[in-house]
Design an enzyme around this catalytic site. Structure first.
Site, short mmCIF file in Angstrom:
data_model
loop_
_atom_site.label_atom_id
_atom_site.label_comp_id
_atom_site.label_asym_id
_atom_site.label_seq_id
_atom_site.Cartn_x
_atom_site.Cartn_y
_atom_site.Cartn_z
N ASP A 1 -58.98 -11.26 18.85
CA ASP A 1 -59.68 -10.36 19.77
C ASP A 1 -60.67 -11.14 20.61
O ASP A 1 -61.09 -12.24 20.24
CB ASP A 1 -60.44 -9.29 18.99
CG ASP A 1 -59.56 -8.13 18.56
OD1 ASP A 1 -58.41 -8.09 19.01
OD2 ASP A 1 -60.04 -7.29 17.79
N LYS B 1 -58.56 -6.50 23.65
CA LYS B 1 -58.70 -5.15 24.18
C LYS B 1 -60.02 -5.12 24.95
O LYS B 1 -61.08 -4.85 24.37
CB LYS B 1 -58.70 -4.12 23.06
CG LYS B 1 -57.37 -3.95 22.35
CD LYS B 1 -57.51 -2.93 21.23
CE LYS B 1 -56.17 -2.67 20.56
NZ LYS B 1 -55.23 -1.97 21.44
N MET C 1 -70.58 -0.53 21.37
CA MET C 1 -69.68 -0.12 22.45
C MET C 1 -70.32 0.97 23.31
O MET C 1 -69.64 1.90 23.77
CB MET C 1 -68.33 0.35 21.89
CG MET C 1 -67.57 -0.73 21.13
SD MET C 1 -65.94 -0.21 20.54
CE MET C 1 -66.41 0.96 19.26
#
Length: 306
Positions: free
Chosen positions: A100, A121, A236
């Site tokens: 990632d 992602k 996030m």
């Protein structure tokens, strides 16, 4: 896309000039963010930990024992030295690594013959479909390789670790889970904030800010959080932080509640800002992910001793 370890790098977002600056809390008025910054000693001021490659005999032994299996490895909050010893061994012996964009830079220990596959992602941008990641894990494991799925933080904290484990096991591929240090706790504490400071709070809540309040897919009870007195840790949440702050205030949280934002925590590019809930949205306009947001009375960093 596959690359060899020799050319493996991880891109990161930078802010400012990379100095380890943190804002000294002065509880500013809600109309403006706190701009007073004080240099503090922290772990990011310490010499970096050097991870060395595993001996070839150890690599062969681990590959022999784990051939045809998958390991889901949490890489920790950013500093390569914070990966667990088992994670270090597994990354250092892998035949294939699916990585990632938030995983730490462990290129110094990745074997030269290891295929490193970028399955990032990226927030609000193009990303590799989860179905493709799942099938790639199984494909390489069924080919007799030892496959590591390397993630930032912990693979099961707002990640797809469980989904990947279940898919592999449904395809009769054995999975080992290696937990990682999770950023909602580790990043604030290395910046001088304890999310469960004694005498200040008896609870803390970790929330994903990927979906804003009021969105049909939101699973968070923001009204309930606004009525609580405890610590709120948001990951996030850079893009939606302003809306989150407003929802908490609408639910009754005091606009003067301290807030603390740390970008790229535990790395040499770490930067933190102390502000208030009312000013959080304005502060986040100059912050890039990854970042951890702490809201609550604990969100006043303790200056590190010189």
């Amino acid at each position: 896309m596959s690359t060899r370890a020799a050319s493996f790098t991880i891109s990161r977002h930078f802010i400012g000039n990379g100095d380890n600056l943190r804002t000294q809390p002065t509880h500013p008025p809600a109309s403006a963010p706190n701009e007073t910054e004080t240099k503090l000693k922290a772990m990011t001021d310490l010499p970096p930990v050097t991870l060395r490659p595993l001996p070839s005999e150890t690599i062969s032994d681990i590959r022999g024992q784990l051939r045809g299996t998958v390991a889901l490895v949490g890489g920790g909050p950013g500093d390569p030295g914070l990966i667990s010893y088992r994670g270090y061994q597994y990354v250092g012996a892998a035949d294939v690594i699916l990585i990632d964009h938030l995983a730490p830079d462990l290129s110094s220990i990745i074997p030269a013959d290891c295929d490193v596959i970028d399955v990032a992602k990226l927030p609000y941008r193009k990303s590799v479909a989860q179905e493709k990641i799942n099938s790639t894990l199984v494909e390489h494991a069924e080919a007799g390789q030892f496959v590591v799925r390397l993630k930032g933080g912990d693979p099961f904290i707002f990640g797809r670790g469980l989904e990947e484990q279940e898919y592999c096991e449904d395809q009769h591929v054995s999975v080992t889970v290696v937990p990682g240090i999770t950023s909602p706790i580790a990043v604030p504490e290395t910046a001088g904030v304890s999310v469960t400071q004694r005498g200040v709070t008896h609870d803390f809540t970790v929330v994903s800010g990927h979906v804003p309040p009021g969105h049909p897919k939101s699973l968070v009870n923001w009204d309930a959080l606004g009525h609580m007195r405890g610590t709120i840790c948001i990951i996030m949440g850079v893009k939606n932080g302003g809306a989150i702050a407003q929802a908490l205030m609408d639910a009754g949280r005091d606009p003067e509640t301290p807030a603390f934002v740390t970008q790229e925590g535990t790395t040499s590019n770490e930067k933190s800002i102390a502000t208030t809930l009312a000013s959080l949205g304005q502060v986040l306009e100059n912050v890039n992910p990854p970042a951890v947001i702490v809201i609550g009375d604990v969100a006043v960093p303790r200056p590190h001793a010189e």
